[in-house]
Structures are given as C-alpha cells and as structure tokens.
Design a protein around this motif. Structure first.
Motif, mmCIF file in Angstrom:
data_model
loop_
_atom_site.group_PDB
_atom_site.id
_atom_site.type_symbol
_atom_site.label_atom_id
_atom_site.label_comp_id
_atom_site.label_asym_id
_atom_site.label_seq_id
_atom_site.Cartn_x
_atom_site.Cartn_y
_atom_site.Cartn_z
ATOM 1 N N ASP A 172 27.564 35.050 -24.331
ATOM 2 C CA ASP A 172 28.903 34.645 -23.905
ATOM 3 C C ASP A 172 29.156 34.954 -22.435
ATOM 4 O O ASP A 172 30.185 34.545 -21.878
ATOM 5 N N GLN A 173 28.231 35.662 -21.797
ATOM 6 C CA GLN A 173 28.356 35.935 -20.368
ATOM 7 C C GLN A 173 27.544 34.967 -19.520
ATOM 8 O O GLN A 173 27.978 34.551 -18.447
ATOM 9 N N LEU A 174 26.345 34.617 -19.993
ATOM 10 C CA LEU A 174 25.471 33.767 -19.186
ATOM 11 C C LEU A 174 24.469 33.050 -20.074
ATOM 12 O O LEU A 174 23.761 33.679 -20.863
ATOM 13 N N VAL A 175 24.418 31.718 -19.932
ATOM 14 C CA VAL A 175 23.402 30.873 -20.548
ATOM 15 C C VAL A 175 22.819 30.010 -19.448
ATOM 16 O O VAL A 175 23.557 29.473 -18.613
ATOM 17 N N LEU A 176 21.502 29.875 -19.410
ATOM 18 C CA LEU A 176 20.831 29.084 -18.388
ATOM 19 C C LEU A 176 20.211 27.836 -19.017
ATOM 20 O O LEU A 176 19.719 27.888 -20.148
ATOM 21 N N PRO A 177 20.208 26.729 -18.294
ATOM 22 C CA PRO A 177 19.720 25.478 -18.885
ATOM 23 C C PRO A 177 18.214 25.393 -19.037
ATOM 24 O O PRO A 177 17.721 24.566 -19.796
ATOM 25 N N SER A 224 13.566 30.437 -9.653
ATOM 26 C CA SER A 224 14.557 30.701 -8.607
ATOM 27 C C SER A 224 15.885 30.005 -8.854
ATOM 28 O O SER A 224 16.630 29.715 -7.922
ATOM 29 N N SER A 225 16.204 29.763 -10.119
ATOM 30 C CA SER A 225 17.524 29.290 -10.497
ATOM 31 C C SER A 225 18.340 30.500 -10.946
ATOM 32 O O SER A 225 17.982 31.638 -10.682
ATOM 33 N N GLY A 226 19.461 30.272 -11.612
ATOM 34 C CA GLY A 226 20.187 31.375 -12.221
ATOM 35 C C GLY A 226 20.979 32.223 -11.248
ATOM 36 O O GLY A 226 21.654 31.715 -10.359
ATOM 37 N N ILE A 227 20.866 33.545 -11.408
ATOM 38 C CA ILE A 227 21.749 34.503 -10.744
ATOM 39 C C ILE A 227 21.256 34.874 -9.357
ATOM 40 O O ILE A 227 20.167 35.434 -9.186
ATOM 41 N N PHE A 228 22.092 34.553 -8.365
ATOM 42 C CA PHE A 228 21.856 34.962 -6.985
ATOM 43 C C PHE A 228 22.593 36.286 -6.714
ATOM 44 O O PHE A 228 23.092 36.924 -7.616
ATOM 45 N N ILE A 271 12.564 41.218 -20.222
ATOM 46 C CA ILE A 271 13.336 40.067 -19.765
ATOM 47 C C ILE A 271 12.600 38.795 -20.180
ATOM 48 O O ILE A 271 11.464 38.853 -20.657
ATOM 49 N N ALA A 272 13.255 37.656 -19.972
ATOM 50 C CA ALA A 272 12.624 36.367 -20.286
ATOM 51 C C ALA A 272 13.191 35.303 -19.363
ATOM 52 O O ALA A 272 14.380 35.347 -19.021
ATOM 53 N N PRO A 273 12.373 34.330 -18.954
ATOM 54 C CA PRO A 273 12.879 33.259 -18.087
ATOM 55 C C PRO A 273 13.735 32.261 -18.871
ATOM 56 O O PRO A 273 13.261 31.610 -19.794
ATOM 57 N N GLY A 274 15.018 32.185 -18.510
ATOM 58 C CA GLY A 274 15.895 31.175 -19.080
ATOM 59 C C GLY A 274 16.483 31.472 -20.438
ATOM 60 O O GLY A 274 17.322 30.711 -20.925
#
Length: 487
Positions: A58-63, A68-72, A311-314
């Motif tokens: 509910d805080q962050l979902v990535l497509p 190098s996408s996501g959180i900057f 961690i995991a990508p995406g």
C-alpha cells in the motif's frame, strides 16, 4: 580521507538526521523493494540496518523490474515528534513526490501522500522557526531548476505557488537540494556536475529562506574530479549537526580496473567532518576513522520473516517467497515477464564470495546489475552451467554434470586481480562462476567484471546477488541456505 564507506555497495543519495543521541540514514533504492533502507547509528561511523521505509504494497508498487526505475533520492527529517521521509518514484513522477511519516523510524510508516503540483526529483523538507514547512526540489528544467513551495507535509497540499529558488553555480545538473538554518543564515546545499566523474557539492547562503542565495567563493566545497583519489564521483551530500560540531554524508564510488576505470558496486555512502569558517562550511575528510563493516550473511531461513537485507527488483519479496516444504524457502516463479522473482542482497564489498544451497534442478544463483547485464550459475537438467547476459548477448560459457545429490551449492566469487607491470589492471575484477563440493570451489568460468559495472551498463544502481527460479518452470526454486562474506 578514508576510502572506506560507512555504508558500502549500492547505498546512494544519503540523507541523515539526528534525534537525541541517535542518527538516522536513508538511501535511494531504485527498482528494488522494499524501498528506502533506513539505518541507525550513535557515532555516524557504525550503522545498523533497522528496516525499510517503504515495505508494504500500500506504500509502493512498481510496474516492472526495469533498471534504475522506482525510488530516487529520499530525504529524512524529524519535526515535532515525528520522522518524515520524502522521495520520488520516477514511475509516477508527474503525480509529485511521496511523503510518509512515523513516530518510530523502524516503522510502521504511513501510507504516502503525494505533492501534486510539485514535479521533479530530489525533494527536501525544511521547517522554519515559525513552523512553516518548505519543500525544495530539482525540476530538471528552466532557468531556475531548483524550486521551492510551502507545503503541508501531512497531506502533501501545496500552500503557495512553486517558485524558482536557484540555478546553481553554473555546473551541470543542479540537484539534490537541502535547506538548513544556522544562526542568521539559511544555507542551500546542492549536488552539481552530474553524478559521474564531475560530481560536486556546492553551497550558497541567504538571510531569508526565499533567497536570493549567494554562492560560497570556495565552491565546490567537495569534489574529487580530476584527482587520483580512490573515491570518485563525490557528491549528493547532506549535513547534520552533531553534539559537538557538524558532519556530512555524501555518495562516492570506488572505481577499479583499466582506464576509464569501473565502479562495480554502485554509489556508496561516505562520511566527512565539517568546520565553519566565516559562516561557511569547510569539509574535513580526515575527521572520522571508518573501519570496514561486517557484511557477512548466513541465512538458513529459520523464521518466516526474511532478514531485512533481502530485496527484489520490482516486487516485494513477500509476494513470491514462502516457507519451503522441508526447510528453507520456496521462491515462486514470476507470473509475468515484466518482473523477476529474484531474492537478492546488495553486494557491499570489492572481494566477496556468495553461495546458495538449492534443491537440484530448480534454481540459479544470479549476479545482477540490471535485466540486460547479469551472470548466473544454473542447476538444471542434472547439470550445472555458467551463463552470462550482456545486452543482446546471452551465452552459456561452460557446463558440467551436477554432483548427483538432492541439493547443490552454487557459488559466485569476485576478487580484485593483481596489478600487471606499471600498475596496469587487466580486469575490473575477476568473477568466478561455479559450484561447491565439500569446501572446494569448482570454477566453471571466469569473466572480467567490467561488463557488470555502471560504466558499461549505465544506470544508477549497483550489483546484487541472489537466487531465482529457472525460467520456463512452474515449480518454485527451493533455497535451503545462503551465505555471503567478504574476502
């Protein structure tokens, strides 16, 4: 200066705050979830990972797991009994920045609010003495790319029209703004020059938070450009007042190998002291003695809760990781090609060894920089193979019959090569892909690690190493045990 980071390997864009005797540090996480690792320290030198700020769907979902996408870059601040973290998800940048808060920095953190109307990256929060909260960020365009607006950090609502604050000192890509007040002066800290070899830290000051800001005649106050220093690309800093002075955290890289040199583990977090002379900060890179952190991890998954380093990508790891049928964990295949079911940790060392004991025929151990640059040792069809992907090239380098046991231990090792005559380095590092019988590392293939560096692949991240299911199989990868250690 110390060439040792306080937090090594793919921990870029540091931001720090102090509450009482404790310091808290956050970093960018890009396409990896959970997002924004948070650390605690009592001395600014030794840091403990206490959680991840964005650790729920509910805080962050990535497509996707795109590199190098996501959180900057995030900023962490403490005000009136609450911690606030503001950052940008580049996937939803047009919707504004994300703000979450918590009373306990280890969490839970709130569901994000968005700053609609403030579009850009590298957001900062600053509370003036009258309680007014200012959001400052880098828009990336216009004559004054550093922007500012009055904001309600609890709702994300803008309470003024965004206005240009600074154009920087004339170097490329002014970004990473932070506002501070010391005495009668307001200070604007910036990263400039781009996050590559020209990276710098600059500072300006004003009698009002709205400016205009006067640049320090000694700018840049930190840069290693055009030097032979082992730490390069220094920039994107944050200041913090200590009990007896001030300090600065900043990012840097440790390039190795032949020209133009290659940084392998991403941008890392370093520490310096700060003295004030004529109301300007002067950076002292020798103020702290930093010792290497213990980065080892031995995990046989005794608990349903994963270690904070996974961690995991995406994807959030809890989406695809569950208890294994006979111990360990089961890693479910991804339901879509846009995501990988890669359970990984950040590589924090320049010489290291990673080993994964898996059920034979179900998994591969992967070193990943992004989805187009990775290497793996695969246990498949009764064989163990070494495979590399470099852009469009996808090749199996070697293969051998497996050990014939129900489980197999796959291994990847990275070591710095010895210098050749005249100090020339033949490779960035030696990556060895293989497996373990007893305690003996059986090398299948050895490759130059430069192909898994930012200078080759591009982007803003670093290496991770972990386990994922074999492609094309419906059954999960069974991971019994994972070991990582510095060499």
């Amino acid at each position: 200066m110390s060439a040792t980071p306080i937090v090594g390997g793919f921990h870029p864009d540091p931001s720090v705050c102090r509450v009482g005797d404790d310091y808290y540090l956050v970093n960018s996480s890009f396409e990896y979830l959970p997002g924004v690792p948070i650390f605690r320290s009592r001395d600014l030198v030794a840091w403990q990972l206490i959680g991840n700020v964005l650790d729920r769907e509910d805080q962050l979902v990535l497509p996707s797991s795109a590199g190098s996408s996501g959180i900057f870059a995030p900023t962490i601040r403490h005000h009136d009994g609450r911690f606030f973290m503001i950052t940008t998800s580049i996937n939803t940048v047009s919707d504004g920045h994300l703000i979450v808060s918590a009373t306990d920095p280890a969490g839970p953190w709130t569901t994000p609010v968005q700053t609609r109307g403030a579009v850009g990256i590298d957001p900062d929060l600053f509370w003036d003495e009258d309680g007014t909260c200012y959001l400052t960020w880098a828009s990336g365009w216009g004559e004054t790319p550093i922007m500012q607006v009055v904001i309600d950090p609890g709702t994300g609502t803008l309470h003024s029209e965004p206005r240009g604050l600074s154009r920087g000192t004339g170097l490329a890509h002014p970004e990473g703004p932070h506002i501070y007040r010391r005495g009668d002066w307001y200070y604007l800290l910036l990263a400039e020059g781009g996050t590559e070899r020209g990276h710098t830290v600059t500072i300006s000051r004003s009698r009002t938070v709205a400016g205009p800001y006067e640049g320090n005649p000694a700018n840049p106050i930190l840069s290693h450009r055009s030097t032979a220093d082992p730490v390069q690309n220094t920039g994107h800093a944050d200041l913090v007042e200590t009990a007896d002075g001030w300090a600065m955290v900043y990012l840097g890289v440790r390039p190795v190998g032949p020209s133009p040199s290659f940084h392998l583990n991403g941008r890392e977090t370093f520490l310096a002291g700060v003295e004030w002379v004529d109301d300007w900060p002067v950076v002292d890179e020798t103020a702290f003695e930093v010792q290497p952190r213990d980065t080892s991890l031995e995990d046989d998954f005794p608990s349903p809760e994963l270690d904070r380093r996974w961690i995991a990508p995406g994807r959030h790891p809890r989406e695809f990781v569950s208890a294994g049928p006979d111990g360990g964990v089961a890693i479910q295949p991804s339901p879509s090609p846009e995501h990988r079911s890669l359970l990984a940790i950040r590589v924090e060392d320049q010489n290291w060894d990673a080993r994964a004991t898996v059920a034979a025929g179900t998994a591969r151990l992967v070193l990943r920089l992004d989805d187009s640059h990775w290497a793996a040792v695969e246990s498949q069809g009764g064989a163990v193979s070494a495979r590399v992907v470099m852009g469009p090239a996808d090749q199996t380098l070697a293969s051998t019959p497996g050990p014939g046991s129900p489980d197999v231990t796959l291994a990847i090792r990275a070591t710095q090569p010895a210098p050749e005559p005249w100090g020339r380095m033949a490779a960035a590092d030696n990556l060895e892909l293989g497996y373990v019988i007893g305690q003996d590392f059986q090398v299948l293939a050895s490759i130059d690690g430069r192909y898994f560096s930012t200078e080759v692949a591009g982007g803003f991240t670093g290496r991770v190493v972990g386990v994922e299911p074999l492609p094309g199989r419906a059954d999960p990868a069974i991971l019994r045990r994972f070991e990582y250690r510095a060499l």
